[in-house]
Design a protein around this motif. Structure first.
Motif, PDB file in Angstrom:
ATOM      1  N   GLU A  13       0.817  -1.216   0.000  1.00  0.00           N
ATOM      2  CA  GLU A  13       0.000   0.000   0.000  1.00  0.00           C
ATOM      3  C   GLU A  13       0.855   1.272   0.000  1.00  0.00           C
ATOM      4  O   GLU A  13       0.387   2.350   0.391  1.00  0.00           O
ATOM      5  CB  GLU A  13      -0.941  -0.030   1.209  1.00  0.00           C
ATOM      6  CG  GLU A  13      -1.892  -1.223   1.168  1.00  0.00           C
ATOM      7  CD  GLU A  13      -2.561  -1.489   2.498  1.00  0.00           C
ATOM      8  OE1 GLU A  13      -3.490  -0.742   2.827  1.00  0.00           O
ATOM      9  OE2 GLU A  13      -2.148  -2.435   3.198  1.00  0.00           O
ATOM     10  N   ILE A  16      -0.690   4.168  -1.976  1.00  0.00           N
ATOM     11  CA  ILE A  16      -1.872   4.702  -1.293  1.00  0.00           C
ATOM     12  C   ILE A  16      -1.441   5.596  -0.138  1.00  0.00           C
ATOM     13  O   ILE A  16      -2.014   6.665   0.101  1.00  0.00           O
ATOM     14  CB  ILE A  16      -2.769   3.557  -0.792  1.00  0.00           C
ATOM     15  CG1 ILE A  16      -3.266   2.725  -1.967  1.00  0.00           C
ATOM     16  CG2 ILE A  16      -3.945   4.094   0.012  1.00  0.00           C
ATOM     17  CD1 ILE A  16      -3.832   1.386  -1.575  1.00  0.00           C
ATOM     18  N   SER A  19      -0.434   8.935  -1.503  1.00  0.00           N
ATOM     19  CA  SER A  19      -1.619   9.729  -1.863  1.00  0.00           C
ATOM     20  C   SER A  19      -2.262  10.325  -0.622  1.00  0.00           C
ATOM     21  O   SER A  19      -2.658  11.499  -0.607  1.00  0.00           O
ATOM     22  CB  SER A  19      -2.630   8.854  -2.614  1.00  0.00           C
ATOM     23  OG  SER A  19      -2.116   8.412  -3.844  1.00  0.00           O
ATOM     24  N   SER A 181      -6.635  -2.471   2.768  1.00  0.00           N
ATOM     25  CA  SER A 181      -7.034  -1.881   1.487  1.00  0.00           C
ATOM     26  C   SER A 181      -7.483  -2.943   0.486  1.00  0.00           C
ATOM     27  O   SER A 181      -7.288  -2.811  -0.716  1.00  0.00           O
ATOM     28  CB  SER A 181      -5.895  -1.041   0.879  1.00  0.00           C
ATOM     29  OG  SER A 181      -5.611   0.069   1.694  1.00  0.00           O
ATOM     30  N   TYR A 253     -10.514   2.673  -4.731  1.00  0.00           N
ATOM     31  CA  TYR A 253      -9.600   3.771  -5.019  1.00  0.00           C
ATOM     32  C   TYR A 253      -9.790   4.433  -6.382  1.00  0.00           C
ATOM     33  O   TYR A 253      -9.225   5.502  -6.620  1.00  0.00           O
ATOM     34  CB  TYR A 253      -8.148   3.293  -4.872  1.00  0.00           C
ATOM     35  CG  TYR A 253      -7.814   2.997  -3.429  1.00  0.00           C
ATOM     36  CD1 TYR A 253      -7.670   4.021  -2.498  1.00  0.00           C
ATOM     37  CD2 TYR A 253      -7.696   1.683  -2.976  1.00  0.00           C
ATOM     38  CE1 TYR A 253      -7.401   3.755  -1.176  1.00  0.00           C
ATOM     39  CE2 TYR A 253      -7.412   1.408  -1.646  1.00  0.00           C
ATOM     40  CZ  TYR A 253      -7.268   2.452  -0.755  1.00  0.00           C
ATOM     41  OH  TYR A 253      -7.009   2.177   0.561  1.00  0.00           O
ATOM     42  N   GLY A 313      -7.550   5.493   5.419  1.00  0.00           N
ATOM     43  CA  GLY A 313      -7.039   6.275   4.302  1.00  0.00           C
ATOM     44  C   GLY A 313      -7.368   7.750   4.424  1.00  0.00           C
ATOM     45  O   GLY A 313      -8.382   8.140   4.996  1.00  0.00           O
ATOM     46  N   THR A 315      -6.910   9.781   1.472  1.00  0.00           N
ATOM     47  CA  THR A 315      -6.892  10.269   0.099  1.00  0.00           C
ATOM     48  C   THR A 315      -8.142  11.093  -0.170  1.00  0.00           C
ATOM     49  O   THR A 315      -9.023  11.226   0.682  1.00  0.00           O
ATOM     50  CB  THR A 315      -6.839   9.095  -0.896  1.00  0.00           C
ATOM     51  OG1 THR A 315      -8.096   8.387  -0.830  1.00  0.00           O
ATOM     52  CG2 THR A 315      -5.707   8.146  -0.575  1.00  0.00           C
ATOM     53  N   SER A 318     -11.163   8.938   0.364  1.00  0.00           N
ATOM     54  CA  SER A 318     -11.215   8.134   1.585  1.00  0.00           C
ATOM     55  C   SER A 318     -12.450   8.441   2.419  1.00  0.00           C
ATOM     56  O   SER A 318     -13.027   9.530   2.365  1.00  0.00           O
ATOM     57  CB  SER A 318      -9.949   8.352   2.417  1.00  0.00           C
ATOM     58  OG  SER A 318      -8.814   7.868   1.736  1.00  0.00           O
TER      59      SER A 318
END
Length: 368
Positions: A13, A16, A19, A181, A253, A313, A315, A318
């Motif tokens: 990850e 990720i 990000s 994830s 994602y 997360g 992002t 998220s």
């Protein structure tokens, strides 16, 4: 206050995490914090920034012109303490070697306050089998599972599929023990599917197990706060994949691949409160701090917990930031809240407004 943001890492990850970290760096309040990004490379080296990152400055992970490195983790942390004088760390890391207690243990050894759960809680929550054991002991509803005795490296697909089918039926969801994830999660309908899972993840996971395929609405419920103090549950998020039959890695994602609704479609206050209380029970059972996000399937018989994430997360797509925004916590305020939880847990004074982000390391030390 000087804070460092740890991002990247050795897990699948890695991207990720980067990000998520870019969003965190963008939204940390520069009126309060001087921000030091730290790139954790796939080879295990750490690259701390040579100077605080300005609010409008683009972060270039691992760039030798802006980073001090490569360094071993302990040496990098010593540099951050001695030269950047960091007062708090934000591990924005997902998966093994970051979310699993390894980095948290390093920070605890150096008495560095950090956002999120401690070493022990992170390790237990990352291990899906130990999470199941903890939640079951707390009386929290979880899916029926087949837990084999044979490690993944020696598992025979035909034999294990027959045992799995007898125990919980098929289809089922097979999972590796240490991942997130939806990496290492696969829907299994046949022995051939299970053989493909074994082939893909031998050498990655030590253990594996299977859970029954529950039929219902997938949701997630974030919780803020430190165990032992007052917790703040946020609104549940309804998860409705558009491009897949379940919440796959791509559905999670890829922008537009899933509709995410806060709160879930058609939900009223009693139903919301019920899953919030369940999420808080999970947070407390695992002894989480700062934040958690508990994933559930709501069936006709009620909600069942899938897992609890200790570093959700961050992002643009998220779920925790989406829920927090609906609850009146825009991203900068959410981050400030998480840092304050970390400092409170460590018994450290809350931050004062920071000097300009353009200060040199020496100036930053004088102002700390």
């Amino acid at each position: 206050m000087d804070v460092c943001v740890l991002a990247g890492g050795r897990s699948p990850e890695h991207d990720i995490s980067l990000s998520s970290a870019r969003q965190v760096l963008k939204h940390l309040d520069r009126a309060t914090y001087r921000v030091w990004p730290v790139f954790l490379a796939r080879d295990g080296a750490w690259w701390p920034a040579k100077a605080p990152l300005a609010a409008d400055e683009a972060w270039r992970p691992g760039d030798p012109s802006t980073s001090h490195g490569p360094l071993r983790p302990g040496a990098a942390l010593a540099w951050l303490l001695d030269h950047a004088h960091i007062g708090c760390a934000l591990p924005i890391l997902h998966g093994p070697f970051g979310e699993d207690g390894t980095v948290q243990g390093l920070l605890e050894l150096h008495d560095v306050p950090f956002v999120g759960s401690g070493c022990a809680a992170s390790a237990v929550a990352m291990d899906k089998l130990r999470t199941r054991q903890t939640l079951a002991d707390a009386g929290i509803p979880i899916a029926r599972a087949y837990v084999p005795r044979t490690p993944l490296a020696k598992a025979d697909a035909e034999l294990e599929f027959a045992r799995m089918q007898q125990a919980i039926g098929a289809p089922a969801f097979v999972k590796g023990d240490l991942s997130g994830s939806t990496v290492g999660v696969q829907r299994i309908e046949s022995a051939a599917d299970l053989a493909a899972f074994f082939a893909a993840f031998r050498g990655t996971f030590r253990r594996w197990f299977a859970e029954e395929a529950l039929v219902g609405e997938e949701i997630t419920v974030p919780v803020l706060g430190n165990t032992g103090d007052e917790l703040r549950p946020l609104l549940p998020v309804g998860i409705y994949p558009r491009t897949a039959t379940w919440f796959t890695h791509e559905a999670k994602y890829k922008p537009g691949a899933t509709e995410e609704t806060v709160p879930p479609r058609g939900w009223g206050e009693p139903r919301i409160r019920h899953v919030q209380e369940l999420a808080m029970r999970c947070h407390e059972a695992l002894v989480c701090d700062g934040m958690s996000r508990t994933d559930m399937i709501v069936t006709k018989d009620g909600p069942y917990v899938l897992e609890t994430n200790t570093i959700p997360g961050m992002t643009t797509t998220s779920l925790l930031p989406q829920s927090a925004a609906k609850c009146g916590l825009p991203f900068p305020k959410l981050l400030d809240t998480l840092i304050r939880y970390a400092l409170t847990r460590a018994g450290v004074a809350l931050p004062r407004p920071a000097a300009p982000a353009t200060a040199t390391p020496g100036e930053a030390a004088a102002d700390a």
